[in-house]
Design an enzyme around this catalytic site. Structure first.
Site, short mmCIF file in Angstrom:
data_model
loop_
_atom_site.label_atom_id
_atom_site.label_comp_id
_atom_site.label_asym_id
_atom_site.label_seq_id
_atom_site.Cartn_x
_atom_site.Cartn_y
_atom_site.Cartn_z
N CYS A 198 10.66 -5.81 -6.40
CA CYS A 198 11.49 -6.37 -7.46
C CYS A 198 12.43 -5.28 -7.97
O CYS A 198 12.23 -4.10 -7.67
CB CYS A 198 10.61 -6.91 -8.59
SG CYS A 198 9.92 -5.62 -9.63
N CYS A 233 7.10 -9.99 -6.42
CA CYS A 233 7.27 -8.60 -5.99
C CYS A 233 6.15 -8.20 -5.06
O CYS A 233 5.00 -8.57 -5.26
CB CYS A 233 7.31 -7.69 -7.21
SG CYS A 233 7.34 -5.93 -6.81
N GLU A 252 0.83 -1.21 0.00
CA GLU A 252 0.00 0.00 0.00
C GLU A 252 0.87 1.26 0.00
O GLU A 252 0.54 2.24 -0.65
CB GLU A 252 -0.96 0.00 1.20
CG GLU A 252 -2.00 -1.14 1.20
CD GLU A 252 -2.78 -1.28 -0.11
OE1 GLU A 252 -2.95 -0.26 -0.83
OE2 GLU A 252 -3.22 -2.40 -0.43
N HIS A 280 1.90 2.02 -3.43
CA HIS A 280 0.87 2.75 -4.17
C HIS A 280 0.93 4.24 -3.88
O HIS A 280 0.77 5.06 -4.77
CB HIS A 280 -0.52 2.23 -3.81
CG HIS A 280 -0.89 0.94 -4.49
ND1 HIS A 280 -0.61 0.69 -5.81
CD2 HIS A 280 -1.55 -0.17 -4.03
CE1 HIS A 280 -1.07 -0.51 -6.15
NE2 HIS A 280 -1.63 -1.07 -5.08
ZN LIG Z 1 -2.48 -2.93 -4.79
ZN LIG Z 2 7.68 -5.13 -8.97
#
Ligand SMILES: [Zn+2]
Ligand SMILES: [Zn+2]
Lengths: 454, 192
Positions: free
Chosen positions: B165, B146, B131, B134
């Site tokens: 990743c 990832c 989160e 994001h």
């Molecule tokens: Zn998500």
């Molecule tokens: Zn990634």
């Protein structure tokens, strides 16, 4: 590939709309939102979207299904996913019939929606690739769900646009499976009756008395079993369009009744005395050559001219073989989605086979063949081997012609009927057409030879 | 010096917050401060669904975030939802400031299995990193290992790791402005 696609979320409820949009944005999509059907239509006109999520329940004015229909008028292949609550699942199923790609009952499992989006996007990617390819090849005409690049079909599309909002009767002639009902629907949808009902009935499916009450309805007590007054298709279609399929098969009495409705725009219910007024546009269709039936005295000339005000003749698929590859790709995409299968292409060899085949059952037969092939296909690409049943069908046709040998004519006839019925899955109307005889004659022969159907 | 604020909801174990905090500062490289617990806003509770509206909680978090906090992540024991979905593990303002992680579905017990504190903490770390990713503008990653890959089931949460990743690491670093000039919204608060 994700980032190039935009998604539209249409819902009047802000939290619902914005939270779904946010969730999709986290997945990397560009998401636009619309708070009403009208706004959605504006957005779709201005922009291209990979998917439209449309909430079924929106305030009166323009609801979810209407929004979807309008959207698909602008972008006819736009995948629309209808969002619904449990209470309205029935309506959502209707929406599917109207062209929704899929419906989602909220709240749904996140996995379900993520897989759905993935599947549609995969299709869109494929579509885009094909489109780029196609664009380079040749111009293609699409009209609602009808896909063609045949000039005769393009003429038909143009005609449809011209006559869509008239009240004149339309007669659609074409072999079985050429998509006569789709043309009728396209006429209805592009005209000003689009908000009104589209009612379809096949005149071949029912016995005369039943068909009469289906068409005109019946009064309570009109006959045994008529417990209450029942509306007929004419009344149900009031204000809209009535599609009468297989019109060539109706009895002389019904021909007279139909002529009367077309002339008077009113009729009597079976067993009734009260005259019912209707405003219905009639679109009739037939696989038979009606003019020939008129000449043979089997079809009323005056009715023929009443029906044939606008004359649409759909060429059989074998006369527009250039459409086979287009249709094949269209059906593969659709069927793959329906079956949830990852079949993305078809081999060169298989395409050739499909182009060469004569398709006596036309587009419908092609669609069925693809579905049958895709069900059995274990690869990502359909191969010629998946269509072995077509080769068998063609060979059977040929065998039927070659060896008369020591068989009597009656034996040959019996075999021909059996083979044809097998091909039509027991469908007598279609078998009769293929054999070039009347349905009633075919029934007689089936009885005479004791042939089992299906 | 900007930091990431962790805000526990009601009944969130302090030890878990320490674990998450360590993981976040190790992985993202910003310091972490645990703030006072908050009460999940009662108006966010949907009695019919017996879940909390994630959107409503996020709205509160936007108001709660201290000026100095670059990001604020709330950790709640409550099961959260958005109207379209039956549940979500978490939600963030994409390229924004606040995020929310729910612990409700991260325990083995939720799936009828014997408790496993280590597995639970690991999952909580992954979802918090996800989160937070994001909020730094990262979207879902196709690399299933990832932490930014989309998880719609607990199996998918377990498939991924608590690390970004290489591609997401580079993107994140760019967003954090660590490599020269930040490509995304440069802001004083985001520079370490
Ligand atoms: Zn998500
Ligand atoms: Zn990634």
């Amino acid at each position: 590939m994700k980032r190039q696609w935009k998604i539209l979320v249409v819902d009047d409820e802000e939290v619902m709309r914005e939270s779904l949009a946010a969730w999709l944005r986290e997945d990397g999509y560009t998401v636009d939102t619309a708070a009403s059907g009208a706004e959605a239509i504006r957005r779709v006109t201005a922009d291209d979207y990979a998917i439209c999520f449309v909430d079924l329940k929106m305030p009166p004015g323009i609801d979810g299904i209407e929004t979807m229909i309008e959207i698909q008028k602008i972008r006819l292949d736009m995948p629309v996913v209808i969002i619904t609550a449990y209470a309205t699942v029935d309506t959502a199923i209707t929406a599917m019939k109207e062209g929704a790609q899929e419906y989602i009952v909220k709240p749904c499992n996140p996995q379900e929606i993520s897989l759905l989006v993935e599947r549609i996007i995969r299709m869109k990617n494929l579509e885009r690739e094909n489109l780029l390819l196609r664009e380079r090849l040749e111009k293609q005409y699409t009209f609602y769900d009808i896909i063609s690049k045949n000039p005769k079909m393009a003429e038909i599309f143009e005609l449809i646009r011209d006559v869509a909002s008239l009240r004149s009767t339309v007669l659609i002639q074409g072999e079985s499976g050429t998509g006569k009902e789709m043309i009728a629907r396209a006429i209805h949808r592009s005209g000003d009756r689009v908000e009104q009902p589209f009612v379809a009935i096949s005149c071949a499916a029912l016995a005369e008395s039943l068909l009469e009450s289906e068409l005109f309805g019946h009064e309570r007590g009109a006959f045994t079993g008529a417990i209450e007054r029942k509306k007929g298709k004419f009344e149900l279609a009031d204000g809209g369009t009535l599609f009468l399929d297989e019109i060539g098969d109706i009895s002389p009495k019904l021909q007279a009744d139909l002529l009367r409705v077309l002339q008077e725009r009113s009729f009597f219910l079976v067993g009734g005395t009260e005259e019912v007024q209707v405003n219905v546009r009639v679109i009739a269709a037939t696989h038979a050559n009606l003019q020939e039936k008129v000449r043979a005295g089997e079809f009323r000339e005056d009715l023929f001219y009443r029906l044939n005000v606008i004359d649409v003749r759909i060429p059989p698929l074998r006369e527009r073989r250039e459409d086979v590859p287009l249709l094949v790709r269209h059906f593969i995409e659709r069927i793959a989605l329906e079956l949830g299968r990852e079949i993305t292409d078809i081999s060169e060899g298989a395409i050739r086979l499909l182009i060469d085949y004569d398709w006596p059952g036309n587009v419908r037969e092609l669609e069925n063949a693809l579905e049958r092939a895709m069900v059995s296909c274990r690869e990502r690409v359909l191969g010629a081997e998946n269509f072995s049943f077509l080769v068998a069908r063609a060979a059977e046709d040929e065998r039927g012609w070659t060896p008369p040998g020591t068989q009597t004519l009656a034996e040959l006839e019996r075999k021909a009927i059996e083979a044809t019925l097998r091909r039509t899955d027991g469908g007598v109307a279609e078998a009769a057409r293929i054999l070039g005889i009347d349905r009633s004659t075919l029934y007689d022969k089936i009885k005479k030879y004791g042939i089992k159907r299906g | 010096m900007s930091f990431i604020a962790l805000v526990p909801g009601q009944m969130v174990a302090p030890g878990l917050l320490v674990t998450i905090g360590e993981c976040v500062s190790r992985t993202i490289g910003l310091s972490v401060r645990v703030l006072e617990p908050i009460l999940e806003p009662p108006e966010a509770y949907d009695p019919q669904r017996r879940q909390y509206s994630s959107t409503a909680i996020l709205r509160l978090l936007i108001e709660l975030r201290p000026q100095e906090a670059a990001r604020l992540v709330a950790i709640t024991e409550q099961d959260i939802f958005i109207p379209m979905l039956s549940f979500i593990f978490g939600q963030a303002q994409l390229d924004g400031r606040v995020a929310l992680v729910s612990l409700a579905r991260l325990r083995q017990e939720f799936y009828g299995l014997p408790p496993d504190e280590e597995v639970f903490r690991e999952r909580a770390c992954k979802e918090t990193l996800h989160e937070l990713g994001h909020t730094f503008g990262l979207t879902h990653c196709d690399d299933l290992g990832c932490t930014m890959s989309l998880a719609t089931s607990i199996q998918q949460v377990d498939t991924k790791s608590a690390t970004f990743c290489p591609a997401c690491t580079i993107l994140l670093a760019e967003r954090l402005g660590r490599f020269g000039r930040s490509t995304a919204r440069p802001s004083e608060e985001e520079s370490p």
